[in-house]
Motif scaffolding. Structure first.
Motif, short mmCIF file in Angstrom:
data_model
loop_
_atom_site.label_atom_id
_atom_site.label_comp_id
_atom_site.label_asym_id
_atom_site.label_seq_id
_atom_site.Cartn_x
_atom_site.Cartn_y
_atom_site.Cartn_z
N GLU A 85 0.72 -1.34 -0.06
CA GLU A 85 0.03 0.05 0.14
C GLU A 85 0.91 1.24 -0.02
O GLU A 85 0.26 2.22 -0.55
N ASN B 287 -4.26 3.91 4.87
CA ASN B 287 -5.55 3.64 4.08
C ASN B 287 -5.54 4.39 2.69
O ASN B 287 -6.30 4.96 2.23
N LYS B 288 -4.38 3.93 1.91
CA LYS B 288 -4.29 4.81 0.70
C LYS B 288 -4.87 3.91 -0.51
O LYS B 288 -4.88 4.30 -1.45
N LEU B 289 -5.40 2.64 -0.26
CA LEU B 289 -5.89 1.96 -1.46
C LEU B 289 -7.12 2.75 -2.01
O LEU B 289 -7.25 2.73 -3.24
N GLN B 290 -7.61 3.54 -1.45
CA GLN B 290 -8.95 4.33 -1.89
C GLN B 290 -8.27 5.29 -2.84
O GLN B 290 -9.27 5.77 -3.74
N HIS B 291 -6.92 5.50 -3.08
CA HIS B 291 -6.45 6.63 -3.92
C HIS B 291 -5.73 5.87 -4.96
O HIS B 291 -5.36 6.36 -6.01
N GLU C 111 -5.16 4.50 -8.34
CA GLU C 111 -5.79 4.90 -10.00
C GLU C 111 -5.36 3.60 -10.77
O GLU C 111 -4.29 3.26 -10.80
N ARG C 112 -6.58 3.14 -11.28
CA ARG C 112 -6.23 1.83 -12.24
C ARG C 112 -6.16 2.32 -13.67
O ARG C 112 -6.02 1.59 -14.48
#
Length: 107
Positions: free
Chosen positions: A7, A100-104, A106-107
């Motif tokens: 992460e 909690n960077k998973l929300q950021h 970009e795919r």
């Protein structure tokens, strides 16, 4: 066994690890790198090169980051290969250690 990008790479995306990889198993997304599990030879050269300690041996991956095993495999199949070091994002240092960077991602 393979190495996994965790992460803390999200929004930091330093590419020091790419330079030392003898098999070019890193793949690059907009703000994250991943390791292709079928290409990684478990040489461990990348782990100490990461300035934000975001690379782990699969057997040493923290429990709260187990989802990154599957995420690395999934994204390595769709993102382009990266074989040369690039400049890090300008705000990479500000993102180092943020939780909690998973929300950021970009795919």
């Amino acid at each position: 066994m393979t190495f996994v990008v965790g992460e803390n790479c999200i929004k930091c995306k330093h590419t020091d690890c790419v330079e030392v990889c003898p098999v070019d198993c890193f793949y690059e997304g907009p703000n994250f790198l991943v390791i292709h599990p079928d290409e990684c030879i478990d040489c461990a050269l990348c782990e100490p090169e990461c300035p934000v300690s975001a690379i782990f041996s699969e057997d040493e991956l923290p429990d709260d980051q187990q989802a990154f095993v599957e995420l690395n495999a999934e994204l390595a199949d769709v993102w382009p290969n990266i074989t040369e070091m690039k400049e890090s994002p300008a705000d990479a240092d500000q993102w180092d250690g943020v939780e909690n960077k998973l929300q950021h991602l970009e795919r």
